[in-house]
Motif scaffolding. Structure first.
Motif, PDB file in Angstrom:
ATOM      1  N   GLN A 203       0.910  -1.242   0.145  1.00  0.00           N
ATOM      2  CA  GLN A 203      -0.207   0.069   0.011  1.00  0.00           C
ATOM      3  C   GLN A 203       0.839   1.229  -0.176  1.00  0.00           C
ATOM      4  N   LEU A 204       0.525   1.998  -0.843  1.00  0.00           N
ATOM      5  CA  LEU A 204       1.154   3.426  -0.911  1.00  0.00           C
ATOM      6  C   LEU A 204       0.329   4.596  -0.995  1.00  0.00           C
ATOM      7  N   HIS A 205       0.350   5.329   0.244  1.00  0.00           N
ATOM      8  CA  HIS A 205      -0.532   6.370   0.364  1.00  0.00           C
ATOM      9  C   HIS A 205       0.142   7.739   0.350  1.00  0.00           C
ATOM     10  N   LEU A 206      -0.460   8.411  -1.016  1.00  0.00           N
ATOM     11  CA  LEU A 206       0.056   9.914  -1.109  1.00  0.00           C
ATOM     12  C   LEU A 206      -1.157  10.744  -1.147  1.00  0.00           C
ATOM     13  N   GLY A 207      -2.069  10.674  -0.309  1.00  0.00           N
ATOM     14  CA  GLY A 207      -3.143  11.562  -0.286  1.00  0.00           C
ATOM     15  C   GLY A 207      -2.763  12.904   0.209  1.00  0.00           C
ATOM     16  N   ASP A 208      -3.595  14.117   0.005  1.00  0.00           N
ATOM     17  CA  ASP A 208      -3.550  15.445   0.546  1.00  0.00           C
ATOM     18  C   ASP A 208      -2.253  16.005   0.179  1.00  0.00           C
ATOM     19  N   ASN A 209      -1.650  15.582  -0.972  1.00  0.00           N
ATOM     20  CA  ASN A 209      -0.352  16.405  -1.399  1.00  0.00           C
ATOM     21  C   ASN A 209      -0.835  17.355  -2.611  1.00  0.00           C
ATOM     22  N   ARG A 210       0.142  17.566  -3.611  1.00  0.00           N
ATOM     23  CA  ARG A 210      -0.325  18.534  -4.668  1.00  0.00           C
ATOM     24  C   ARG A 210       0.085  17.748  -5.785  1.00  0.00           C
ATOM     25  N   LEU A 211       0.132  16.480  -6.050  1.00  0.00           N
ATOM     26  CA  LEU A 211       0.460  15.822  -7.260  1.00  0.00           C
ATOM     27  C   LEU A 211      -0.349  16.102  -8.141  1.00  0.00           C
ATOM     28  N   LEU A 212       0.227  16.348  -9.462  1.00  0.00           N
ATOM     29  CA  LEU A 212      -0.575  16.591 -10.896  1.00  0.00           C
ATOM     30  C   LEU A 212      -0.606  15.592 -11.760  1.00  0.00           C
ATOM     31  N   ASP A 213      -0.208  14.176 -11.181  1.00  0.00           N
ATOM     32  CA  ASP A 213      -0.182  13.144 -12.259  1.00  0.00           C
ATOM     33  C   ASP A 213       0.016  12.096 -11.540  1.00  0.00           C
ATOM     34  N   PHE A 214       0.116  10.729 -12.066  1.00  0.00           N
ATOM     35  CA  PHE A 214       0.587   9.660 -11.534  1.00  0.00           C
ATOM     36  C   PHE A 214       1.854   9.555 -12.424  1.00  0.00           C
ATOM     37  N   ASP A 215       2.994   9.481 -11.710  1.00  0.00           N
ATOM     38  CA  ASP A 215       4.343  10.090 -12.513  1.00  0.00           C
ATOM     39  C   ASP A 215       5.578   9.252 -11.924  1.00  0.00           C
ATOM     40  N   PHE A 216       5.448   8.100 -11.115  1.00  0.00           N
ATOM     41  CA  PHE A 216       6.409   7.342 -10.716  1.00  0.00           C
ATOM     42  C   PHE A 216       6.223   5.816 -11.104  1.00  0.00           C
ATOM     43  N   ARG A 217       7.306   4.975 -10.946  1.00  0.00           N
ATOM     44  CA  ARG A 217       7.317   3.710 -11.533  1.00  0.00           C
ATOM     45  C   ARG A 217       6.629   2.716 -10.265  1.00  0.00           C
ATOM     46  N   ILE A 218       5.959   1.784 -10.898  1.00  0.00           N
ATOM     47  CA  ILE A 218       5.245   0.803  -9.931  1.00  0.00           C
ATOM     48  C   ILE A 218       5.200  -0.563 -10.603  1.00  0.00           C
ATOM     49  N   ASP A 219       5.933  -0.638 -11.948  1.00  0.00           N
ATOM     50  CA  ASP A 219       6.263  -2.115 -12.416  1.00  0.00           C
ATOM     51  C   ASP A 219       7.148  -2.911 -11.808  1.00  0.00           C
ATOM     52  N   CYS A 220       8.007  -2.326 -10.644  1.00  0.00           N
ATOM     53  CA  CYS A 220       8.989  -2.959 -10.027  1.00  0.00           C
ATOM     54  C   CYS A 220       8.196  -3.429  -8.653  1.00  0.00           C
ATOM     55  N   LEU A 221       7.053  -3.086  -8.315  1.00  0.00           N
ATOM     56  CA  LEU A 221       6.416  -3.343  -7.183  1.00  0.00           C
ATOM     57  C   LEU A 221       5.331  -4.554  -7.368  1.00  0.00           C
ATOM     58  N   HIS A 222       5.582  -5.671  -7.461  1.00  0.00           N
ATOM     59  CA  HIS A 222       5.047  -6.731  -7.784  1.00  0.00           C
ATOM     60  C   HIS A 222       3.915  -7.165  -6.565  1.00  0.00           C
ATOM     61  N   SER A 223       4.131  -6.614  -5.469  1.00  0.00           N
ATOM     62  CA  SER A 223       3.339  -6.954  -4.277  1.00  0.00           C
ATOM     63  C   SER A 223       2.042  -5.884  -4.163  1.00  0.00           C
ATOM     64  N   LEU A 224       2.590  -4.595  -4.929  1.00  0.00           N
ATOM     65  CA  LEU A 224       1.579  -3.450  -4.844  1.00  0.00           C
ATOM     66  C   LEU A 224       0.074  -3.707  -5.146  1.00  0.00           C
ATOM     67  N   ARG A 225      -0.732  -3.470  -4.333  1.00  0.00           N
ATOM     68  CA  ARG A 225      -2.218  -3.646  -4.453  1.00  0.00           C
ATOM     69  C   ARG A 225      -3.130  -2.219  -4.525  1.00  0.00           C
TER      70      ARG A 225
END
Length: 408
Positions: A203-225
Motif C-alpha cells: 500500500q502506498l498512501h500519497l493523499g493530501d499532497n499536490r501531485l498533478l499526475d501519477f508519475d512514478f514507477r510501479i512496475d517494480c512493485l509486484h506486491s503493490l495492491r
C-alpha cells in the motif's frame, strides 16, 4: 509506593520508572495499536523537551507511545540498547514531537519493531551525514507512517531525493505500507524509481499532497495492491499514466487506486481520461462519484464525470494538444492561484467575471482620483507640454513622414 522492573529500575504509582517523573503511564492495556492487552508505555502531551527518560524504558515494553512533546533532536542510542534488549517492542509512535533531527545511530536493537510512526514532525533529512541510515535497524518494519513528517523549510523534491537514499541504505525489505500524506509533494518524477527499493510494498498512501499526475514507477512493485492519490491536484491522468496503470494490472491479481476529491476538469482534453475510467481493468474506487471542478462548456462544472457527454474546448483549434504533458501542468501549477483546493482555470466564466470587475473597479478609482485632483495635475502637466512643444518641434516625425521639396 515503589516497585521494581528488571534488576534495578524503580517505578512509581504510574507503573513507569521514576525518571519519567510521573508524567506517563505504563502497564498492560488495550490501545488503538492492539486489541489485546500489551505492555504499553504512554507519554502523551507530557511536556518533555528531551527523550533522556527513554533510556529507562522497561525491557518488556511492547508499545511505546511518545507523542505531543517538544523534542527537536533524538539522541544517540535513544533506548540505551547496549545494556538491555527490547525483543518484544513492536510499535513505536513518536508523532507530533517537533522532531527535526534523527541521527543515524538513534535507534539500536529495534529488530522486531513492525510499526514506526513519525507523523506531524519537522524532519530535516537532506543533510547527508549518517541520516541515510536512520531506519537501518528496523529490520522487521512493515508499516512506516510519515504523514506531514518533513520540514516545510525544504522543497519536497529535495527531501524525496534524500528519502530515496534512506530507502536504499535501510533495506526495508519487509515494508508493506508507507504513508506520505500531507507533505506538499507536487511531483515524484525526478526520482521515479524511489519506491522500487521497497520490494514488498503493498500500500502506498500519497493523499493530501499536490501531485498533478501519477508519475512514478510501479512496475517494480509486484506486491503493490493499492495507491491512494485522493485530494491532490489532478485534473486528469496523462496518457502515459493510464497506459502504465493498465499494463501493471495485467500482471497482478487485483489492484486499486483512489482518486477522490481531485479538481477534475471536464473539457475536450479529458475525453481519454473519462473513457479510461469507463473501460480500465484498474479498480478506480468510487469513480462514478467524481465531480467536474471546472470544464467546458461551463455547464459541465459541478456535474458527475460519469454523466458528462459533451466535452468542448474554448477557441476551437487554438488549444495546444500537448497541454496534458506534465511539464505544462507543472508550469500551470506553479503560476495558478490556489484557493481551498480549487484551481482557477483560465476559461472559467466566474474567473473572467471576477477579473473584469476588478479591472473596472480599479480604473474607476483611478479616474475618480484624477478628477478630484485635476487642477494639481494640470498645473504639473501643462508646463511640461509647453516645454516639449517649444524645444522638440517636429523632430519626432519619422523619416517617411518628413516633408519633401517638390519641383514645379
Amino acid at each position: 509506593m515503589l516497585m521494581s522492573i528488571g534488576c534495578c529500575a524503580k517505578v512509581d504509582n504510574t507503573g513507569c520508572p521514576e525518571s519519567f517523573k510521573g508524567r506517563c503511564k505504563c502497564g498492560n492495556i488495550t490501545s488503538i495499536y492492539s486489541s489485546t492487552n500489551k505492555f504499553t508505555v504512554s507519554c502523551t502531551d507530557s511536556g518533555f523537551t528531551n527523550a533522556s527518560m527513554l533510556q529507562d524504558i522497561p525491557e518488556n515494553t511492547e508499545i511505546l507511545i511518545f507523542t505531543g512533546n517538544n523534542v527537536p533532536e533524538l539522541p544517540f542510542n535513544i533506548f540505551n540498547n547496549y545494556l538491555k534488549l527490547l525483543d518484544v517492542l513492536e510499535t513505536v509512535d513518536m508523532s507530533n514531537n517537533n522532531i527535526r533531527f534523527i541521527q543515524g545511530k538513534s535507534f539500536h536493537k529495534v529488530y522486531n519493531v513492525k510499526t514506526l510512526i513519525l507523523n506531524h514532525n519537522a524532519l530535516e533529512i537532506t543533510d547527508k551525514k549518517e541520516r541515510p541510515r536512520i531506519f537501518s535497524n528496523f529490520e522487521s518494519l512493515e508499516n512506516l507512517h510519515l504523514t506531514n513528517a518533513f520540514t516545510e523549510d525544504t522543497n519536497a523534491s529535495d527531501y524525496l531525493l534524500s528519502l530515496d537514499d534512506i530507502f536504499y541504505e535501510s533495506e526495508l525489505s519487509f515494508l508493506k505500507i508507507i504513508h506520505l500524506e500531507q507533505n506538499e509533494i507536487w511531483s515524484i518524477g525526478e526520482n521515479p524509481k524511489i519506491f522500487c527499493q521497497l520490494p514488498h510494498l503493498e500500500q502506498l498512501h500519497l493523499g493530501d499532497n499536490r501531485l498533478l499526475d501519477f508519475d512514478f514507477r510501479i512496475d517494480c512493485l509486484h506486491s503493490l495492491r493499492y495507491i491512494d492519490l485522493e485530494r491532490n491536484m489532478i485534473s486528469r491522468l496523462s496518457g502515459k499514466a493510464m497506459t502504465e496503470l493498465d499494463s501493471f494490472v495485467k500482471n497482478v491479481s487485483s489492484f486499486e487506486i483512489k482518486l477522490e476529491e481531485n479538481p477534475f476538469v471536464c473539457d475536450c482534453r479529458s475525453s481519454n481520461f473519462i473513457h479510461w475510467l469507463n473501460s480500465t481493468p484498474v479498480v478506480v474506487r468510487d469513480w462514478k462519484t467524481f465531480v467536474c471542478r471546472d470544464g467546458y462548456p461551463d455547464s459541465n462544472t459541478g456535474q458527475l464525470l460519469s454523466k458528462v457527454h459533451k466535452l468542448s474546448c474554448p477557441s476551437s483549434g487554438k488549444i495546444n494538444n500537448k497541454s496534458n504533458n506534465l511539464h505544462t501542468e507543472k508550469a500551470f501549477h506553479d503560476t495558478a492561484n490556489y484557493h481551498g483546493g480549487h484551481h482557477i482555470i483560465g476559461y472559467s466564466s466566474a474567473t473572467i467575471g471576477a477579473l473584469s470587475f476588478f479591472l473596472v473597479f480599479t480604473s474607476s478609482m483611478l479616474l475618480a482620483v484624477a478628477y478630484f485632483h485635476k487642477q494639481k495635475i494640470k498645473a504639473i502637466v501643462a508646463p511640461c507640454g509647453d516645454f516639449l512643444t517649444r524645444n522638440i518641434g517636429y523632430t519626432g516625425i519619422s523619416g517617411d513622414e518628413t516633408p519633401r521639396e517638390v519641383n514645379v
